[in-house]
Design a protein around this motif. Structure first.
Motif: not given
Length: 312
Positions: A67-74, A143-146, A149-158
């Motif tokens: 949750n917190t990582m998603n907030d940070y990267f979004d 951990i990887f999926l969490g 989900y939003t972190a580069p270079p993966f940016n799955f949701v993007y």
């Protein structure tokens, strides 16, 4: 960039950190973990209760860190901004956008949560009858999926992969991990049990993306709702409900689930009510709030009944 509000006294910052965690969403991970646990014969015995509790704790910490990582990267990616439509269920915590927390604080909070999860994980490795390598791989996958989900270079949701990521993370991965850690065995049963909770967690994400449509589109966040468009996407919510129900019916008729699992079809009542609201108000975020709450309620009803049946 200045953060004038971030200089608050430490004594009043704790509530901000708690809000940043978005703990009410933990039901999406904790209920599937419990489901995976109760599928194991003898799970309620004293020698397994400590391990069960550690699995729940570790899963909760990983979820909160996500949750917190998603907030940070979004926030870093520009998806969350001043024009984001925040509700109780969508748009993130809003604390970074409102400059109530610093980005480095949120990132550090994420790392602290993951460190605590790792510590719990080491104890799990010692207590579990399962292969330590397999357990470590399961944990690393969560951990990887969490993170990805939003972190580069993966940016799955993007990249339009967010919905599948959520289904996998809160369905098969969560249920099967809990089952394997407690039992040390690999079985098709937890996979089948995981399909319905995974589908309904995807439905939670799906309906929560409607208020974010405009800001996600401007930030080039290619969720499926953005790619398909809100008008057509509202009908896919019905498909998610149908897939959830079908997984229960088919698995009870032709698979390992008992017929009593059909009691879980009561989830359709709040889910269908949410679908009707979505059909009428898909462009009005404030009127979608009851539908988002009903979707979480449908997931809760579904998983709790499945837990009750599995525990018998």
């Amino acid at each position: 960039m200045n953060y004038p509000k971030a200089s608050q006294e430490k004594s009043i910052r704790l509530p901000l950190y708690i809000k940043e965690l978005r703990a009410p969403f933990l039901s999406a991970s904790l209920l599937p973990i419990i489901l995976g646990g109760v599928l194991v014969p003898g799970w309620e015995k004293a020698d397994k209760l400590l391990l069960f509790g550690l699995i729940v704790l570790c899963g909760a910490l990983i979820h909160l860190a996500s949750n917190t990582m998603n907030d940070y990267f979004d926030f870093k990616n520009g998806s969350d901004g001043p024009d984001t439509c925040n509700t109780h269920f969508s748009g993130g915590s809003g604390l970074l956008v409102d400059k109530l927390l610093l980005p480095r604080e949120v990132f550090l909070l994420s790392m602290c949560l993951l460190t605590m999860a790792a510590l719990a994980g080491f104890i799990i490795l010692y207590l579990s009858p399962g292969n330590p390598l397999f357990i470590a791989l399961f944990g690393a996958a969560g951990i990887f999926l969490g993170y990805a989900y939003t972190a580069p270079p993966f940016n799955f949701v993007y990249r339009g992969l967010g919905e599948f990521t959520i289904f996998l993370a809160f369905g098969p991965l969560t249920v099967c991990t809990a089952y394997y850690i407690l039992s040390g065995n690999i079985s098709i049963s937890p996979v089948i049990y995981s399909l319905a909770p995974g589908s309904m967690t995807t439905a939670i994400l799906w309906i929560n993306q409607f208020p974010d449509y405009e800001t996600d589109k401007r930030a080039n966040k290619k969720t499926l709702v953005v790619q398909i468009g809100p008008s057509r996407s509202r009908y896919i919510y019905f498909i998610l409900i149908a897939l959830t129900a079908a997984s229960l019916v088919v698995s009870s008729l032709y698979g390992p689930l008992p017929m009593t699992i059909l009691w879980a079809l009561f989830f359709i009542l709040p889910a269908f009510a949410a679908a009707i609201i979505l059909q009428r108000h898909y462009l009005n975020p404030s009127k979608l709030i009851p539908a988002m709450a009903l979707t979480i309620g449908a997931h809760t009803v579904l998983t709790l009944i499945m837990i009750g049946v599995a525990a018998q």
